[in-house]
Design an enzyme around this catalytic site. Structure first.
Site, PDB file in Angstrom:
ATOM      1  CG  HIS B  44      81.430  44.759  38.299  1.00 47.93           C
ATOM      2  ND1 HIS B  44      81.578  43.413  38.105  1.00 47.93           N
ATOM      3  CD2 HIS B  44      80.108  45.009  38.197  1.00 47.93           C
ATOM      4  CE1 HIS B  44      80.412  42.865  37.889  1.00 47.93           C
ATOM      5  NE2 HIS B  44      79.491  43.807  37.929  1.00 47.93           N
ATOM      6  CG  HIS B  91      75.695  37.709  40.116  1.00 45.23           C
ATOM      7  ND1 HIS B  91      74.511  37.745  40.796  1.00 45.23           N
ATOM      8  CD2 HIS B  91      76.064  39.004  39.957  1.00 45.23           C
ATOM      9  CE1 HIS B  91      74.167  39.002  41.021  1.00 45.23           C
ATOM     10  NE2 HIS B  91      75.082  39.774  40.518  1.00 45.23           N
TER      11      HIS B  91
HETATM   12  N1  ADP Z   1      85.902  39.497  28.083  1.00 45.76           N
HETATM   13  C1  ADP Z   1      85.208  40.262  27.239  1.00 45.76           C
HETATM   14  N2  ADP Z   1      85.231  40.026  25.916  1.00 45.76           N
HETATM   15  C2  ADP Z   1      84.512  40.764  25.074  1.00 45.76           C
HETATM   16  N3  ADP Z   1      83.731  41.769  25.416  1.00 45.76           N
HETATM   17  C3  ADP Z   1      83.648  42.069  26.724  1.00 45.76           C
HETATM   18  C4  ADP Z   1      84.380  41.340  27.696  1.00 45.76           C
HETATM   19  N4  ADP Z   1      84.093  41.839  28.911  1.00 45.76           N
HETATM   20  C5  ADP Z   1      83.209  42.836  28.694  1.00 45.76           C
HETATM   21  N5  ADP Z   1      82.925  42.988  27.383  1.00 45.76           N
HETATM   22  C6  ADP Z   1      81.973  43.933  26.797  1.00 45.76           C
HETATM   23  O1  ADP Z   1      82.035  45.197  27.461  1.00 45.76           O
HETATM   24  C7  ADP Z   1      80.731  45.774  27.572  1.00 45.76           C
HETATM   25  C8  ADP Z   1      80.416  46.126  28.998  1.00 45.76           C
HETATM   26  O2  ADP Z   1      80.268  44.948  29.759  1.00 45.76           O
HETATM   27  P1  ADP Z   1      79.545  44.946  31.158  1.00 45.76           P
HETATM   28  O3  ADP Z   1      80.045  46.081  31.973  1.00 45.76           O
HETATM   29  O4  ADP Z   1      79.646  43.573  31.704  1.00 45.76           O
HETATM   30  O5  ADP Z   1      78.062  45.239  30.677  1.00 45.76           O
HETATM   31  P2  ADP Z   1      76.763  45.434  31.580  1.00 45.76           P
HETATM   32  O6  ADP Z   1      77.076  46.542  32.521  1.00 45.76           O
HETATM   33  O7  ADP Z   1      75.730  45.760  30.576  1.00 45.76           O
HETATM   34  O8  ADP Z   1      76.539  44.136  32.251  1.00 45.76           O
HETATM   35  C9  ADP Z   1      79.768  44.767  26.965  1.00 45.76           C
HETATM   36  O9  ADP Z   1      79.528  45.117  25.625  1.00 45.76           O
HETATM   37  C10 ADP Z   1      80.540  43.475  27.031  1.00 45.76           C
HETATM   38  O10 ADP Z   1      80.093  42.549  26.086  1.00 45.76           O
END
Ligand code: ADP
Ligand code: MG
Lengths: 232, 713, 88, 88
Positions: B44, B91
């Site tokens: 995650h 979620h």
């Molecule tokens: N499938 C995906 N395609 C493009 N970018 C992604 C994808 N999954 C995650 N990211 C990018 O990786 C970064 C970290 O995501 P995430 O851990 O979900 O963020 P947060 O902890 O702020 O919710 C963000 O910039 C998100 O947009």
């Protein structure tokens, strides 16, 4: 509705912001688009409201609607001033959550229950203008307004022995009152009521002031108010 | 350093990962440190199974201001000095356990990711998947999820303007709840979530910290069947009221230039947010857990560091600004604690008062997190969605086809007074302030394909097509990858194929991927026809690969927006695009361009793409939205009215404009007429449906499914 | 000073519609509880407070109910008070 | 068959956050009730039902709570049962 050639500037409208209010900016914009001047007033501000010509309690979820919508907001310092203002015969408009606050603080009679569906209801409704008021001119009585609603507690119950003046009722597009046209179970299809210079309504006229948004019928209320203020 | 000798709790790290931790630290980690690694190295938080794949996505384009992967949300320029921040997030597991709070806090989380960027949230969308509604549990999940999404967004005063809902047996036991938020900002309002400037203070704002959601990051990174109920984190309960105060306070603080950086607390709580913010600034942070306000007694440093209590933000503040910051927070009635400071050495130091509880290099928690390329193998068979009924009225009433009004009417769609009214359009339109320009927004997943590559590509194709059908130009996308465990070869294969599909389609359609989220381990212990014998966990049902695309389009003149409904009796009805066949990206590009060009020239009266239920359903929807019938004669046997082939748009226009359609296959279908939908082929009638019968089947469909306990399977 | 626990029950007035109660009753009957006659849905609060005497506590809770917890137009309330602990 | 009245109390579990209770507590303190320590906000139902024996009534109410009135993931419930009237 009728065209308004006359500029309505000059009238100053205070829009109260409680913690959790979320239609304050829309309401300020709608008043200004209709020719008034509007500004936000913080709920903790107990200063006199003398400099305002009218007060609007806008929609939202004051204090998260904990307990009952409007129950906590009525104790905000500004509310003592709003009550004085209304008692002096000056215009107060409560929209949605603002209507609920007006009921809780006793400026309007009755109370709100949860919608009979127990669900939040959003969408467009039709309302028939039932009576003239500061916000609804005589010539508009009988006309049908198309306005958005968005509320979870709009199921109005009148207080025993204290019938309000009904200003708006939910109806169908043709102006017929029916259970099917009532989105929340409100008694007698009531959507808005008035007492003296105070009006409360569940629909959101501030979201119906621009043709791109689907309706301009909301302007009726703001323009009537502003015209009354300028003429006064 | 306090020696913590107690055995580490059964953590999420594998023994190999633990060895890696030891090597990185050059010593034995204590239990807290191990837990910090456990959370930060969870799928995650660190995307260890998907990071290498995400680099395949096209992320660059001239309009991109903040690309995917850098900040909490991606940001694109939308002209006039304005920019849009957007992201979609899942979620799923919390919603399976407690649908109302799970969905509500999902909305809360994605909204924080948006205002963290300095943007005011202006729209919410969602994408929902459940098992079929003939099962009571699925009806319960659906109604509680919708209520949770609605109540949270409604209270915030952010219109929920779009979304999608789809039922399939593979979501029994593992529903999907993806929420998307869109924010608007001026270029000069953009902020970075960076903890920079040695000596700057860390302020924790909002909710007090409790045990709720503890280990949420880990919970999201295992299958639902693998953890006993007792191991699940305490359910997070959201408070949209508090979040509303946070939005207003944070935007006011940013407007007053009182913050150096702002970061939401999401996965892995204070740890995740402190570490990310430090990482972005190449700095370190020192956090004193004793300074953190608690909602319950007896929290250990580990619990404080990993709590996922909702509605909290971490602000980086210059020491001289603390008083001014507090003044703003007091106005909004918000609590704040100075819980630490920025340090120069790139370390996460956790203190409890004077004693040091953990000290870990930021890089070890982030860049040096493991990255896995799992062995891939195609599953023995691919799972098709349940087929739709062929009887037209049954088809219109089917839960995957019927109107979603029952859902939408629980969402405030008009707050903020910017939602453009339409009689139904393939994407929602939000007007930009002070102009006639608008954003077109939608979410789409795959409804037709059992091949994950196609699922990814079709989702992008459909989302861009929906935006194009309003006349808007596809501008940027966000994506949520909902899949099963990558530790199984079939799951790894599905993940890789899905990403490739999205990447290829996004390139072809010229849309950058600006943000996203990956949700793996979507599978639940459920026996049934779908229980996997195809390389998944034995006895676990892995969901069908579900890529969800959130799409942003730009529309130059909202007055020209095209909608679904037929407008005028006598107009000709035309099918644009290939008659059938598999997805051809060049054909997709062409049909969308033809549609947009026609709309821009102002002579197209309606446009609607063919999705679930194929041409038949598309035509029925055009009739219902417009309140007009149609007479359709299909002369080519190659066209099957029920087939769900891609890249097709039903349009209507005046007869004399017909020759102006070009650049894509054009097939005349019939005319707008009367109050029935009559379809026939050259040889025989196919159906003749009255508007009112169609309306009854389609409009009341979902409500009947949800209220009639005897709803058909 | 002693610690008190007040249990407050707020119920819809008999004369007032109770949409929540009717809907819950309907749902329970759908679940097969045919013997159910009627449901009233109300609110329940547990308040912990300090007071010098139980009379004082009683007065405070009564005022909280009147001022905020119940809306007299639509709701009735009652409460029970219980000493939790006395500090000397 | 006898008529029973069941009083059902549903409260958020101790470990679960209760934003409504905290907001109400905050409001009461602002109204001057400084001695208030904590508020938990829950639900209250009055159910009228028929049953052959009090054991039967008890079982039915317990099931109604588990299936619908309380959400066992985040809420606790308890109830009291009282005979209203016996028909022979
Ligand atoms: N499938 C995906 N395609 C493009 N970018 C992604 C994808 N999954 C995650 N990211 C990018 O990786 C970064 C970290 O995501 P995430 O851990 O979900 O963020 P947060 O902890 O702020 O919710 C963000 O910039 C998100 O947009
Ligand atoms: Mg974030």
């Amino acid at each position: 509705m009728s065209a308004i050639p006359r500029p309505l500037t000059g009238a100053r409208v205070g829009v109260v912001v409680f913690p959790g209010t979320n239609c304050d900016r829309d309401t300020v914009a709608a008043v200004e688009a209709c020719g008034g001047r509007a500004e936000a007033i913080w709920h903790g501000d107990a200063a006199s409201l003398e400099r305002w010509d009218a007060i609007i309690l806008p929609g939202g979820f004051a204090h998260g609607d904990a307990l009952r919508a409007g129950a906590i907001a009525r104790f905000s310092p500004v509310m003592a001033r709003v009550i004085e203002f209304a008692h002096a015969g000056r215009p107060v408009l409560g929209i949605c959550n603002g209507f609920q606050v007006l009921l809780e603080c006793g400026l309007l009679p009755g109370a709100m229950l949860r919608n009979d569906s127990l669900q939040f209801r959003a969408g467009w409704v039709h309302c028939r203008v039932e009576a003239a008021s500061l916000f609804t001119p005589l010539e508009a009585v009988g006309s049908v307004l198309r306005l958005p609603i968005a509320h979870g507690e709009g199921n109005y119950v009148p207080a025993p022995d204290d019938a309000p003046t009904v200003i708006l009722r939910y109806c169908d597009a043709a102006g017929q009152i029916s259970a099917a046209a009532n989105p929340n179970g409100s008694a007698q299809g009531i959507a808005g009521i008035a007492r003296g210079s105070v009006l409360g309504l569940m629909p959101h006229p501030e979201r119906a002031c621009d043709p791109l948004l689907g309706s301009t019928d909301g302007q009726l209320l703001f323009r009537s108010l502003l015209r009354a203020l300028v003429e006064a | 350093m306090t020696a913590v000798n107690a055995p580490a709790p059964p953590g999420p790290l594998t023994s190999m990962e633990e060895a890696q931790v030891r090597e990185l630290l050059g010593r034995e980690p204590n239990a807290l440190e191990l837990a910090l690694f456990g959370a930060m190295w969870s799928e995650h938080c660190c995307y260890k199974s998907s990071r290498h794949l995400l680099s395949r996505l096209p992320k660059e384009a001239p309009q991109v201001l903040v690309p995917a992967g850098e900040e909490n949300a991606g940001v694109v320029d939308v002209g006039d000095g304005l920019a849009v921040a957007m992201k979609i997030e899942s979620h799923n597991h919390p919603s399976a356990v407690e649908p109302y709070q799970g969905a509500a806090t999902g909305v809360g989380g994605i909204v924080r990711d948006i205002f963290t960027m300095g943007a005011r949230p202006i729209a919410l969308l969602n994408s929902l998947r459940f098992g079929f509604p003939n099962a009571r549990r699925n009806r319960y999940l659906l109604s509680r999820v919708v209520a949770g999404i609605g109540d949270y967004g409604n209270c915030l005063g952010i219109p929920t303007i779009g979304g999608e809902l789809f039922f399939d047996g593979t979501y029994d036991g593992n529903p999907l709840v993806n929420a998307m938020c869109v924010g608007l900002l001026r270029h000069d309002q953009l902020v970075r979530a960076a903890a920079s400037g040695e000596g700057n203070l860390l302020l924790l704002l909002g909710n007090a910290t409790g045990r709720d959601g503890l280990n949420g990051a880990t919970f999201a990174s295992v299958s639902l069947g693998e953890q006993s109920l007792a191991q699940r984190p305490a359910v997070q309960v959201g408070s949209p009221f508090l979040e509303k105060l946070l939005i207003e306070a944070c935007l006011e603080l940013l407007a007053g230039s009182l913050l150096v950086g702002l970061q939401d607390l999401g996965a892995a709580g204070l740890t995740g947010s402190g570490v990310e913010a430090a990482h972005r600034a190449h700095s370190g942070v020192e956090i004193d857990v004793a300074a953190v306000s608690r909602s319950e007694e007896g929290l250990t440093p580990l619990e404080v560091m990993l709590s996922e209590s909702q509605e909290r933000m971490l602000a980086v503040v210059r020491p001289g600004d603390v008083a001014a910051v507090r003044q703003v927070l007091d106005h909004w009635g918000l609590r704040s604690d100075v819980i630490g400071r920025v340090i120069a050495r790139p370390l996460l130091r956790v203190l409890e008062g004077r004693s040091l509880c953990a000290e870990v290099p930021i890089d070890a928690l982030t860049e040096q997190a493991p990255s896995y390329v799992w062995p891939e193998a195609a599953p023995r068979e691919m799972r098709a969605t349940a087929s739709l009924p062929a009887e037209p009225l049954e088809l219109l009433a089917h839960p995957n086809v019927c109107s979603r009004a029952w859902v939408a009417r629980q969402y405030d769609q008009t707050v903020q007074a910017a939602t453009v009214a339409t009689d139904g359009a393939d994407a929602a339109l939000v007007r930009l302030p002070g102009s006639r320009r608008a954003l077109a927004l939608c979410t789409d997943g795959n409804f037709g394909s059992s091949d994950p590559y196609l699922a990814g590509a079709l989702a992008v194709a459909e989302a861009t097509r929906n935006v194009s059908c309003t006349g808007a130009t596809p501008w940027a996308l966000t994506n949520c990858l909902n899949l099963g465990s990558p530790e199984q070869p079939a799951g790894a294969w599905e993940l890789a194929r899905t990403v490739d599909g999205i990447a290829d389609a996004a390139r072809a359609l010229n849309v950058p991927v600006i943000s996203g989220n990956v949700s793996l381990y979507n599978e639940a212990a459920a026996a049934g026809p779908d229980a996997t014998g195809d390389g998944g966990f034995p006895g676990m049902t892995r969901i069908r690969p579900t890529p969800v695309i959130g799409m942003l389009g730009l529309l130059d003149d909202v007055g020209q927006a095209c909608t679904i409904g037929f407008k005028r009796a006598g107009d000709v009805i035309v099918l644009l695009g290939p008659l059938g066949g598999p997805l051809d990206l060049a054909a997709e590009v062409a049909v969308q361009r033809a549609c947009r060009d026609a709309i821009a020239q102002g002579w197209l009266h309606s446009a609607h793409d063919c999705a679930e239920g194929g041409l038949l359903v598309a035509l029925a929807e055009c009739c219902l939205r417009g309140g007009l019938g149609a007479r359709i004669c299909i002369e080519t046997p190659a066209l099957d009215v029920l087939a769900e082939s891609p890249s097709r748009i039903v349009v209507s226009l005046a007869e004399e404009d017909l020759p102006r359609l070009s650049g894509t296959p054009v097939l005349r279908l019939g005319t707008v007429a009367g109050d029935r939908l009559d379809i026939s082929t050259a040889s025989a009638p196919v159906c003749s449906l009255g508007l009112e019968d169609m309306r009854h089947a389609w409009e009341g469909g979902l409500e009947r499914w949800l209220t009639e306990s005897s709803a058909p399977a | 000073m002693s610690s008190y626990l007040a249990r407050v029950y707020v119920t819809p007035k008999r004369s007032v519609r109770d949409p929540e109660g009717s809907t819950v009753g309907e749902a329970l009957r759908q679940l097969g509880f045919d013997s159910l006659q009627a449901v009233r849905a109300g609110k329940y609060f547990e308040l912990s407070l300090e007071a010098g005497t139980s009379g004082e506590a009683d007065g405070a809770v009564e005022r909280m109910c009147r001022q905020l917890l119940a809306n007299p137009v639509i709701e009735d309330f009652r409460f029970e008070l219980q000493v939790e602990a006395s500090s000397e």
